[in-house]
Structures are given as structure tokens and as C-alpha cells.
Motif scaffolding. Structure first.
Motif, PDB file in Angstrom:
ATOM      1  N   GLU A   1       1.855   4.844   1.167  1.00  0.00           N
ATOM      2  CA  GLU A   1       1.682   5.525   2.441  1.00  0.00           C
ATOM      3  C   GLU A   1       0.923   6.822   2.226  1.00  0.00           C
ATOM      4  OE1 GLU A   1       5.289   6.028   4.556  1.00  0.00           O
ATOM      5  OE2 GLU A   1       5.934   3.967   4.207  1.00  0.00           O
ATOM      6  N   GLU A   2      -0.037   7.045   3.087  1.00  0.00           N
ATOM      7  CA  GLU A   2      -0.839   8.260   2.979  1.00  0.00           C
ATOM      8  C   GLU A   2      -0.105   9.398   3.678  1.00  0.00           C
ATOM      9  OE1 GLU A   2      -4.629   7.499   4.665  1.00  0.00           O
ATOM     10  OE2 GLU A   2      -5.089   5.878   3.290  1.00  0.00           O
ATOM     11  N   GLU A   3      -0.032  10.519   2.979  1.00  0.00           N
ATOM     12  CA  GLU A   3       0.598  11.685   3.582  1.00  0.00           C
ATOM     13  C   GLU A   3      -0.452  12.445   4.373  1.00  0.00           C
ATOM     14  OE1 GLU A   3       2.693  14.130   0.853  1.00  0.00           O
ATOM     15  OE2 GLU A   3       3.665  12.428  -0.116  1.00  0.00           O
ATOM     16  N   VAL A   4      -0.163  12.678   5.613  1.00  0.00           N
ATOM     17  CA  VAL A   4      -1.100  13.389   6.465  1.00  0.00           C
ATOM     18  C   VAL A   4      -0.651  14.833   6.566  1.00  0.00           C
ATOM     19  CG1 VAL A   4      -2.082  13.489   8.765  1.00  0.00           C
ATOM     20  CG2 VAL A   4      -1.513  11.279   7.760  1.00  0.00           C
TER      21      VAL A   4
ATOM     22  N   TYR B   1       0.839  -1.187   0.000  1.00  0.00           N
ATOM     23  CA  TYR B   1       0.000   0.000   0.000  1.00  0.00           C
ATOM     24  C   TYR B   1       0.877   1.242   0.000  1.00  0.00           C
ATOM     25  CZ  TYR B   1      -3.763  -3.169   1.343  1.00  0.00           C
ATOM     26  OH  TYR B   1      -4.673  -4.178   1.362  1.00  0.00           O
TER      27      TYR B   1
END
Length: 129
Positions: free
Chosen positions: A88-91, A86
Motif C-alpha cells: 500500500e502506498e502511503e500518501v 501490492y
């Protein structure tokens, strides 16, 4: 100082020895002064080992059995496939919303009559059907 390996750890050699498993064999080992080591080396089941091998055996003794070593576990999300990769989602940090100040607002009232738009002139001179 001499480092000795005892091939039969169950035999009484008259000195305390540390016992560990090397492969499938149980072997004893120890660190002894030169005088005691010479007496122990007269037995055919006792051999002298190098300092490096002694340190390796000592390390195996302190680590414990293979089946008792702690496994490194990684916490996983149970809702995701463990074999998938997956992104990685940037927050992004949430910023405060921009506030716009307005002094005067004109609101169109849909109930009031609006002036009718002037009819368009047909430029081509033709009539529309």
C-alpha cells in the motif's frame, strides 16, 4: 405453541403453511396452537420440530434461494494483476513549499573578464611534463 414440519407441502392440510427448500426437498412448516397441532399430528406426514429448527427454517425462507443471494464484490483496479500482492502506498499530505527571502543577490556575468588565477607552484621541484 407447537412447531410442525409438513413433509408433503402440496397436500391440503386445511391450515396455511410456509414452504421452503431444505437441501433438495421442499417442506412446509408452521407455528400452531396446541389444539390445532394435535389434529395435524394425526397425519403421518406431519412431525413436531424444535424451536431452533423452526427458526432455522424461517431464516431459510426469508433469505431466498441460494442462486439469488447477492455476492460481495470488491472494486479492483483493472490495470493490476488480481492475484498479486501490492504494497500500500502511503500518501503524505502535501505541505506548502518553503519560501526563502533573499535581500541581495550577486550574479556572475559570464561575459565579463575574470581575473586570471595565479599559476600554481610546483612543490616537488620537478617540472611537469
Amino acid at each position: 405453541m407447537k412447531y410442525l414440519l409438513f413433509k408433503d407441502p402440496n397436500k391440503d392440510y386445511g391450515v396455511p403453511i410456509a414452504v421452503t427448500t431444505v437441501g433438495v426437498l421442499r417442506q412446509g412448516f408452521g407455528e400452531f396452537s396446541d389444539g390445532v397441532a394435535e389434529k395435524l399430528l394425526q397425519d403421518s406426514s406431519v412431525v413436531e420440530i424444535t424451536t431452533g429448527r423452526f427458526q432455522n427454517l424461517k431464516k431459510k425462507l426469508t433469505e431466498g434461494g441460494v442462486s439469488f443471494r447477492q455476492l460481495r464484490t470488491v472494486p479492483q483496479d483493472p490495470t493490476k494483476n488480481p492475484h498479486a500482492h501490492y504494497a500500500e502506498e502511503e500518501v503524505e499530505p502535501q505541505s506548502e513549499p518553503d519560501v526563502i527571502e533573499v535581500d541581495v543577490v550577486e550574479i556572475d556575468n559570464p561575459l565579463e573578464e575574470k581575473p586570471k588565477a595565479k599559476p600554481r607552484r610546483n612543490k616537488g621541484g620537478r617540472k611537469r611534463k
